[in-house]
Scaffold this motif. Structure first.
Motif, short mmCIF file in Angstrom:
data_model
loop_
_atom_site.label_atom_id
_atom_site.label_comp_id
_atom_site.label_asym_id
_atom_site.label_seq_id
_atom_site.Cartn_x
_atom_site.Cartn_y
_atom_site.Cartn_z
N ASN A 43 129.15 44.14 -24.74
CA ASN A 43 128.36 43.71 -23.59
C ASN A 43 126.94 43.36 -24.00
OD1 ASN A 43 130.48 44.05 -21.82
ND2 ASN A 43 129.84 46.07 -21.14
N LEU A 44 126.33 44.20 -24.85
CA LEU A 44 124.96 43.92 -25.29
C LEU A 44 124.88 42.69 -26.17
CD1 LEU A 44 123.70 47.56 -26.02
CD2 LEU A 44 122.99 46.07 -24.14
N ARG A 46 126.96 40.10 -26.08
CA ARG A 46 127.16 38.93 -25.22
C ARG A 46 125.88 38.59 -24.45
NH1 ARG A 46 132.22 41.36 -22.91
NH2 ARG A 46 133.72 40.94 -24.52
N ARG A 47 125.21 39.62 -23.98
CA ARG A 47 124.05 39.40 -23.13
C ARG A 47 122.79 39.04 -23.92
NH1 ARG A 47 122.88 42.09 -17.63
NH2 ARG A 47 120.87 41.19 -17.19
N TYR A 48 122.53 39.75 -25.03
CA TYR A 48 121.28 39.57 -25.76
C TYR A 48 121.44 38.98 -27.16
CZ TYR A 48 119.73 42.73 -22.09
OH TYR A 48 119.48 43.31 -20.88
N SER A 60 122.71 52.11 -22.34
CA SER A 60 123.89 51.36 -21.93
C SER A 60 125.16 52.22 -22.01
CB SER A 60 124.05 50.12 -22.81
OG SER A 60 122.93 49.28 -22.66
#
Length: 182
Positions: A43-44, A46-48, A60
């Motif tokens: 998730n991290l 993909r996002r950042y 997180s």
């Protein structure tokens, strides 16, 4: 023509290990800890694009763990009228730092108490850092650490023949010393 991702560098590997230890302290289950770290890491990324630091990773992981507990409705509210001893969580016995009487005593603590003990003694975080992670005041975190240690001492006194107070402190501090030596 290969479509493989680059291998993680040493700082990423260290972050993954720290995240896994933290997730294991929260969940007390190997598989759940692995899933928490993997899902959080993806998730991290993909996002950042990448995971920048330990604080973001730990926040997180903690948030995802809370979300999963809410979905499974594992959040138990304890009655203030009847302070029962919480049920023992399944504690991994194949981890070198999770064997014996200390693991049983840690399993009797509330999840928030185990978490602050882990963050303070195993990860070496200050009360201020823990308070920022939890969104609580520094004084609240300090009193939670104090109450958790007092509860461990009380549990240790019940098993006085097997573990002394000094051994409990030694077992809490020893993994931190090992981590610093590597």
């Amino acid at each position: 023509m290969e479509n493989s991702a680059p291998a993680p560098d040493s700082s990423d590997a260290e972050l993954l290990q720290a995240g896994y230890r933290y997730a294991l302290a929260l969940s007390h289950h190997h598989e759940e800890a692995e899933d928490l770290v993997q899902e959080t890491w993806l998730n991290l990324c993909r996002r950042y694009g990448r995971v920048e630091n330990r604080a973001i990773l730990f926040s997180s992981i903690r948030n995802l763990h809370i979300d999963q507990c809410r979905r499974r409705k594992l959040v138990h509210f304890e009655s203030m009228d009847h302070p029962d001893v919480p049920e023992l969580a399944d504690i991994p016995t194949d981890e070198p730092c999770m064997k014996g009487e200390l693991a049983a005593m840690l399993g009797r603590l509330k999840p928030t108490e185990r978490e602050v003990i882990f963050l303070h003694y195993y990860e070496g975080q200050t009360a201020e850092e823990i308070s920022q992670l939890h969104g609580q005041s520094r004084g609240t975190v300090l009193s939670l650490i104090h109450r958790s240690i007092a509860k461990l001492r009380k549990l240790g006194e019940a098993a006085a023949e097997t573990i002394s107070r000094n051994q409990i402190l030694f077992l809490l501090v020893l993994p931190m010393v090992w981590a610093l030596s590597y």
